[in-house]
Write an enzyme that holds these catalytic residues in place. Structure first.
Site, PDB file in Angstrom:
ATOM      1  N   HIS A 210       0.812  -1.223   0.000  1.00 51.39           N
ATOM      2  CA  HIS A 210       0.000   0.000   0.000  1.00 51.39           C
ATOM      3  C   HIS A 210       0.842   1.269   0.000  1.00 51.39           C
ATOM      4  CE1 HIS A 210      -3.266  -2.805   0.773  1.00 51.39           C
ATOM      5  NE2 HIS A 210      -3.913  -1.948   0.020  1.00 51.39           N
ATOM      6  N   GLU A 452     -11.847  -9.996  -4.304  1.00 50.20           N
ATOM      7  CA  GLU A 452     -10.393 -10.031  -4.124  1.00 50.20           C
ATOM      8  C   GLU A 452      -9.934 -11.244  -3.333  1.00 50.20           C
ATOM      9  OE1 GLU A 452      -9.091  -6.423  -2.170  1.00 50.20           O
ATOM     10  OE2 GLU A 452     -10.781  -6.414  -0.809  1.00 50.20           O
ATOM     11  N   ASP A 476      -4.957  -7.951  -4.188  1.00 44.83           N
ATOM     12  CA  ASP A 476      -5.152  -9.020  -3.216  1.00 44.83           C
ATOM     13  C   ASP A 476      -5.471 -10.336  -3.894  1.00 44.83           C
ATOM     14  OD1 ASP A 476      -4.705  -8.061  -0.593  1.00 44.83           O
ATOM     15  OD2 ASP A 476      -6.406  -6.723  -0.879  1.00 44.83           O
ATOM     16  N   CYS A 523     -10.097  -2.675 -10.256  1.00 47.16           N
ATOM     17  CA  CYS A 523      -9.482  -1.515  -9.600  1.00 47.16           C
ATOM     18  C   CYS A 523      -8.122  -1.827  -8.995  1.00 47.16           C
ATOM     19  CB  CYS A 523     -10.411  -0.935  -8.538  1.00 47.16           C
ATOM     20  SG  CYS A 523     -10.662  -2.033  -7.147  1.00 47.16           S
TER      21      CYS A 523
HETATM   22  C1  PEP Z   1      -6.836  -4.691  -4.456  1.00 46.26           C
HETATM   23  O1  PEP Z   1      -6.646  -5.532  -3.583  1.00 46.26           O
HETATM   24  O2  PEP Z   1      -6.599  -4.871  -5.678  1.00 46.26           O
HETATM   25  C2  PEP Z   1      -7.356  -3.364  -4.099  1.00 46.26           C
HETATM   26  C3  PEP Z   1      -7.709  -2.482  -5.006  1.00 46.26           C
HETATM   27  O3  PEP Z   1      -7.400  -3.062  -2.786  1.00 46.26           O
HETATM   28  P1  PEP Z   1      -6.104  -2.703  -1.905  1.00 46.26           P
HETATM   29  O4  PEP Z   1      -4.936  -2.568  -2.838  1.00 46.26           O
HETATM   30  O5  PEP Z   1      -6.416  -1.451  -1.189  1.00 46.26           O
HETATM   31  O6  PEP Z   1      -5.984  -3.889  -1.013  1.00 46.26           O
HETATM   32 MG    MG Z   2      -7.483  -5.239  -1.626  1.00 45.33          MG
END
Ligand code: PEP
Ligand code: MG
Length: 599
Positions: A210, A452, A476, A523
């Site tokens: 992140h 995810e 994820d 996303c």
């Molecule tokens: C993902 O897991 O692809 C996602 C968009 O959520 P995050 O990266 O915040 O876990």
């Molecule tokens: Mg995620």
């Protein structure tokens, strides 16, 4: 990235010429920058050592007492915030920390060490707390062993206060710097003054950690996975980081800088070209449109997404607000932020995701215990369902913001139908509470869930009956499907979004979405990687959501191929058995389409 086509220097895995040292890591956020290094102090504090004259020892002890008080105040504040938000039981873990600070034996030992050795207080504190730590850590009694880590936490905090380093201390920098760290957490990144950060280079971390996602979203170049970087750096060194190729060069020589200067000119040409065309619609060469949304975690990022010509916000990560404040913000504070987000989106839809704490996004004030396996643990919706007060506060804040624009609500890390049903029950309760108070909100706010987890993929037909839309979180999904921790750079080579297992999973979700009439967006970070664009479109997705700085290039590349081209590419991909073959095919396709343009 288009920039991959620039002349890339042909280095071996670590080379050195006239003093420059080249290290190879993982390209995490595109861009090149060069500057003076700032070593970011995360958990481990470098402990200074110097002698203190006898007549100055009393003021050294006074410094220690001030730091004790400052630390006590900080912890008391965190404790109060946890008690307010989570209750007294959870807050009581900080009592142990306060007790350490009040421990007269420890205080006397540090003072005694200053008198005995004549060393500075940081050094004496470090030595004494290390002795205590070693003692507690070897005890059989588990409870007492845990006190060892309390002690370690406290002495780090004390040390930080003594050396005047904040864990996220960039605000005081006079000049922007390249930030170097062994590790960078999302809460570190959230609290950075981004105008002071030229680039980020870390030893650990993966492409989808992140902290890196946040760097990418703010357009800060980053290279991660640079083993032994910090041990190779000395004071006053400069560092060049190439976030396109995953290269870091310590003290680059003139010829290297010249070469990168040429690259910079070329990059500028490309950037101008992309900007010139940024207002054009997102469509393929044969004129078929696709939807492009922005991922964002702040009002500023929403605004820059809208400026890049997106059709709304596909993923607003709310946890960043919590991490920036380093506490659980009240309903009113959240409402004010979400309202600004909605307004910044100027009538375009905004998908607000409920709190996804856990994994690598840890908030001190959430009162959580340390987990062996945080990504598989008490994360996202699991945390919210067990903390009703926090969840309801957030749901009410999002609902109130929905009175000011087009808001959708999305739940993260769903792995079963029960979770989505319970989450919707909470939403129902939040609506009822607001109605009782006469507050305005969108009664028909669309509800979606992230896909995810592998479980969510398998049961997406069942989930589809519960929601209005899906958003596929490939960051994820890849880690859970392939059993590869997304932030562990030792196994980063196994983190392969082009794995056939991932492609099959995507295909399954897109097909079910079509049959069930549920909208689907991707996303995860692959949505912002132009190499994946033809593959995702041919697999049947029609909406993508990516960080604002990546949108112009996605649009640009979209115009270079037709759907027929993309379907032919998909046929080839389907014949592949290995991720590396798929990767190659996607790269070749991209090269072929783009090479003429770059000349
Ligand atoms: C993902 O897991 O692809 C996602 C968009 O959520 P995050 O990266 O915040 O876990
Ligand atoms: Mg995620």
């Amino acid at each position: 990235m288009i920039d991959r086509f620039w002349d890339v220097m042909s280095h071996q895995s670590e080379s050195s010429k006239s003093g420059e040292v080249v290290l190879y890591g993982i390209a995490a956020s595109p861009g090149v920058s060069h500057g003076q290094v700032f070593r970011f102090l995360h958990d481990e504090v470098e402990v200074p050592r110097y002698e203190v004259a006898k007549d100055e020892q009393e003021s050294e002890i006074a410094r220690f007492k001030d730091a004790l008080k400052q630390t006590h105040d900080q912890i008391t504040e965190v404790r109060e915030s946890v008690a307010r938000n989570l209750g007294d039981k959870e807050a009581s873990i900080f009592d142990a920390h306060l007790l350490v600070l009040e421990d007269q034996a420890l205080i006397d030992d540090v003072v005694g060490e200053i008198h005995k050795t004549g060393d500075n207080v940081e050094q004496c504190l470090h030595r004494v707390s290390q002795r205590y730590y070693d003692y507690f850590n070897q005890l059989k009694d588990e409870y007492l062993r845990e006190r060892a880590s309390d002690l370690q936490d406290i002495s780090r905090r004390l040390l930080r206060n003594l050396v005047g380093a904040t864990a996220a201390g960039t605000a005081f920098l006079a000049e922007p710097r390249i930030l170097v760290s062994e590790d960078l957490t999302p809460s570190d990144t959230a609290s950075l003054d981004r105008s002071k950060v030229l680039g980020i280079a870390t030893e650990s971390g993966g492409k989808t950690s992140h902290a890196v996602i946040m760097a990418r979203a703010s357009g800060v170049p980053a290279v991660v996975g640079l083993r032994e970087l910090t041990s190779k750096l000395s004071d006053g060194d400069t560092l060049l980081i190439d976030g396109f190729e995953g290269i870091a060069i310590i003290n680059p020589v003139e010829t290297t800088l010249f070469r990168y200067g040429k690259v910079g000119l070329r990059r500028k040409k490309i950037k101008d070209l992309l900007e010139e065309q940024a207002h054009l619609p997102a469509e393929t060469k044969d004129g078929q449109g696709f939807n492009l949304f922005a991922n964002a975690d702040s009002v500023e990022e929403v605004a820059s997404g809208i400026e890049s010509g997106c059709q709304g916000v596909g993923l607003f990560r709310t946890e960043s607000l919590f991490l920036r404040k380093n506490e659980i913000p009240s309903e009113d504070i959240q409402f004010a932020e979400y309202k600004k987000v909605v307004q910044a989106a100027s009538s375009l839809p905004v998908t607000i995701r409920t709190l996804d704490l856990g994994g690598d996004k840890i908030l001190d004030a959430s009162g959580r215990e340390k987990e062996e396996n945080p990504f598989m643990g008490f994360r996202a919706i699991r945390y919210c369902l067990r903390n009703p007060a926090i969840f309801l506060e957030q749901l009410r804040a999002i609902l109130r913001a929905s009175a000011h624009g087009q808001v959708k609500i999305m739940f993260p890390m769903i792995s079963g139908v029960g979770e989505i049903i319970r989450a919707k029950e909470f939403l129902f309760t939040a609506k009822r509470q607001l109605s009782e108070k006469g507050e305005k909100f969108d009664e028909n706010i669309p509800v979606g869930c992230m896909i995810e987890t592998p479980a969510a993929v398998s049961i997406c037909d069942l989930l589809a009956d519960e929601v209005d839309f899906f958003s596929v979180g490939t960051n994820d999904l890849v880690q859970y499907l392939l059993a590869v921790d997304r932030i562990n750079n030792q196994i980063a080579y196994l983190y392969e979004p082009h794995h056939p297992a991932v492609i099959r999973a995507l295909e399954q979700v897109f097909e079910v979405s079509k049959t069930k009439g549920v909208e689907v967006t991707v996303c995860g970070e692959i949505a912002g990687d132009p190499h994946f664009l033809p593959l995702l479109l041919s697999l049947g997705v029609d909406s993508l959501s990516a960080a604002a700085p990546l949108l112009a290039e996605l649009k640009f590349f979209g115009r270079q191929f037709s759907y027929d081209d993309a379907f032919r590419l998909l046929e080839k991909v389907r014949t592949c058995r290995r991720p590396s073959e798929i990767n190659r095919i996607l790269k070749d396709f991209y090269d072929e389409k783009i090479s003429d343009l770059l000349g």
